[in-house]
Design a protein around this motif. Sequence first.
Motif, short mmCIF file in Angstrom:
data_model
loop_
_atom_site.label_atom_id
_atom_site.label_comp_id
_atom_site.label_asym_id
_atom_site.label_seq_id
_atom_site.Cartn_x
_atom_site.Cartn_y
_atom_site.Cartn_z
N ALA A 99 0.81 -1.22 0.00
CA ALA A 99 0.00 0.00 0.00
C ALA A 99 0.84 1.27 0.00
O ALA A 99 0.40 2.31 -0.46
N THR A 100 2.06 1.20 0.54
CA THR A 100 2.89 2.39 0.63
C THR A 100 3.74 2.61 -0.61
O THR A 100 4.46 3.60 -0.70
N LYS A 101 3.69 1.70 -1.57
CA LYS A 101 4.47 1.90 -2.79
C LYS A 101 3.55 1.93 -3.99
O LYS A 101 2.36 1.62 -3.91
N GLU A 102 4.11 2.29 -5.12
CA GLU A 102 3.30 2.43 -6.33
C GLU A 102 2.86 1.07 -6.85
O GLU A 102 3.64 0.12 -6.90
N PHE A 103 1.58 0.99 -7.24
CA PHE A 103 1.04 -0.25 -7.78
C PHE A 103 1.37 -0.35 -9.26
O PHE A 103 1.36 0.65 -9.98
N GLY A 104 1.62 -1.57 -9.70
CA GLY A 104 1.83 -1.81 -11.12
C GLY A 104 0.54 -2.29 -11.76
O GLY A 104 -0.25 -3.00 -11.14
N LYS A 105 0.34 -1.90 -13.01
CA LYS A 105 -0.89 -2.28 -13.70
C LYS A 105 -1.00 -3.79 -13.85
O LYS A 105 -2.08 -4.37 -13.71
N GLU A 106 0.13 -4.45 -14.11
CA GLU A 106 0.09 -5.90 -14.29
C GLU A 106 -0.34 -6.60 -13.00
O GLU A 106 -1.13 -7.56 -13.04
N GLU A 107 0.15 -6.11 -11.87
CA GLU A 107 -0.21 -6.69 -10.58
C GLU A 107 -1.70 -6.55 -10.31
O GLU A 107 -2.38 -7.50 -9.89
N ILE A 108 -2.22 -5.38 -10.59
CA ILE A 108 -3.65 -5.14 -10.36
C ILE A 108 -4.49 -5.93 -11.35
O ILE A 108 -5.54 -6.48 -10.99
N THR A 109 -4.05 -6.01 -12.59
CA THR A 109 -4.77 -6.80 -13.59
C THR A 109 -4.86 -8.26 -13.16
O THR A 109 -5.92 -8.90 -13.28
N ASP A 110 -3.75 -8.81 -12.65
CA ASP A 110 -3.75 -10.19 -12.17
C ASP A 110 -4.79 -10.39 -11.06
O ASP A 110 -5.51 -11.39 -11.03
N MET A 111 -4.85 -9.43 -10.15
CA MET A 111 -5.80 -9.54 -9.04
C MET A 111 -7.24 -9.51 -9.53
O MET A 111 -8.08 -10.31 -9.12
N VAL A 112 -7.53 -8.55 -10.42
CA VAL A 112 -8.90 -8.44 -10.95
C VAL A 112 -9.27 -9.69 -11.73
O VAL A 112 -10.38 -10.23 -11.58
N CYS A 113 -8.37 -10.17 -12.56
CA CYS A 113 -8.65 -11.37 -13.36
C CYS A 113 -8.89 -12.58 -12.47
O CYS A 113 -9.70 -13.46 -12.82
N SER A 114 -8.21 -12.64 -11.34
CA SER A 114 -8.35 -13.81 -10.46
C SER A 114 -9.77 -13.96 -9.93
O SER A 114 -10.20 -15.06 -9.60
N ILE A 115 -10.51 -12.85 -9.86
CA ILE A 115 -11.89 -12.90 -9.37
C ILE A 115 -12.77 -13.69 -10.34
O ILE A 115 -13.73 -14.34 -9.93
#
Length: 247
Positions: free
Chosen positions: A17-33
Motif C-alpha cells: 500500500a505504501t508503494k506504487e502499484f503496477g498495472k500488471e499486478e492489479i490486472t492479475d488480481m482483478v482477473c483472479s476474481i
Amino acid sequence: MHHLSPINRIKVLAMAATKEFGKEEITDMVCSIWEPLSAAQRRLIGQHLSFKQFKKNEMIFREDEQPLQMMCLVQGKVKIFKEGMGRCQIVRVVKPQEMFGYSAFFAHGCYKTNAMAFESSVVAFIPMSIVTQLMHDGHGITQAIVTQLSTALGDSDDRTVNLTQKHIRGRLAEALMILKDHYGLADDQCTLNISLSREDLANLSNMTTSNAIRTLSSFASENLIAIDGRKIKILNEEELLRVSRNG
C-alpha cells in the motif's frame, strides 16, 4: 500473482500500500476474481483496465452520475452511502478484492448511491463496454456477476429488516460484526482493522451519533469492547453476536 489464494493476494496488495502499484499486478488480481479466463480475455482486461488512488474522504462516484465503469477495490476501505434528510445512511462497506459500482448499469439507470474512500484506497476500473463483451464471450463471468448481484440483494434485504426492526444495541453490535467480517482484525487479533468516526459508525447502524456514543460506552462498561479513540477492540465476540442476533 494469480496463483496466490484470494486472502494472500489481499495481504500482498495491502503490504504494497505504501508503494506504487503496477498495472500488471492489479490486472492479475482483478482477473483472479473471474478465473478461469482465457489468455485473450486476460489481455482484453489488461488493455482497458485503469486504476486510481483515492485520498481519505474522496468521492469515487456520486448519486445521479452515469455508471460507465465496473470498479474493484484493490486496497483500502470504501463506503457506499445514501444522502438523506439532514444525514446519510451507509448502505454497505466494500472490502478489498470486491467489485462495486456496476448494478446501476444493468438497471439502465444512474447511480442511486454515493461511494467514498474511508481511507487512502486504490480502485481499479473496467469500462462496462468491456464487461458486457466479456459476459457475451464467457458464461463463467456472467455467472460470477449474477451471483454477486444476487448475494448483494439478499444481504441488502437482511440489512433493511435489521435496521428497521432491531433495537439500538442490536444494530450497533451488527455493525461491529460487519466491520470485523469485512476488514478483519489488527495483529492483536482483537482490534477492528478500521479507524471509524462515531458519525460513520452511527450512519452504518441507522442511529444518531449521540446514541452511537452512548451505546459504545455501554458495551465498554459491560466489557464487550474496549475503546481507544477511534480504535475498537472486541473483547467478547460471542456476546456481541448474541446481542446482534437478538436485536
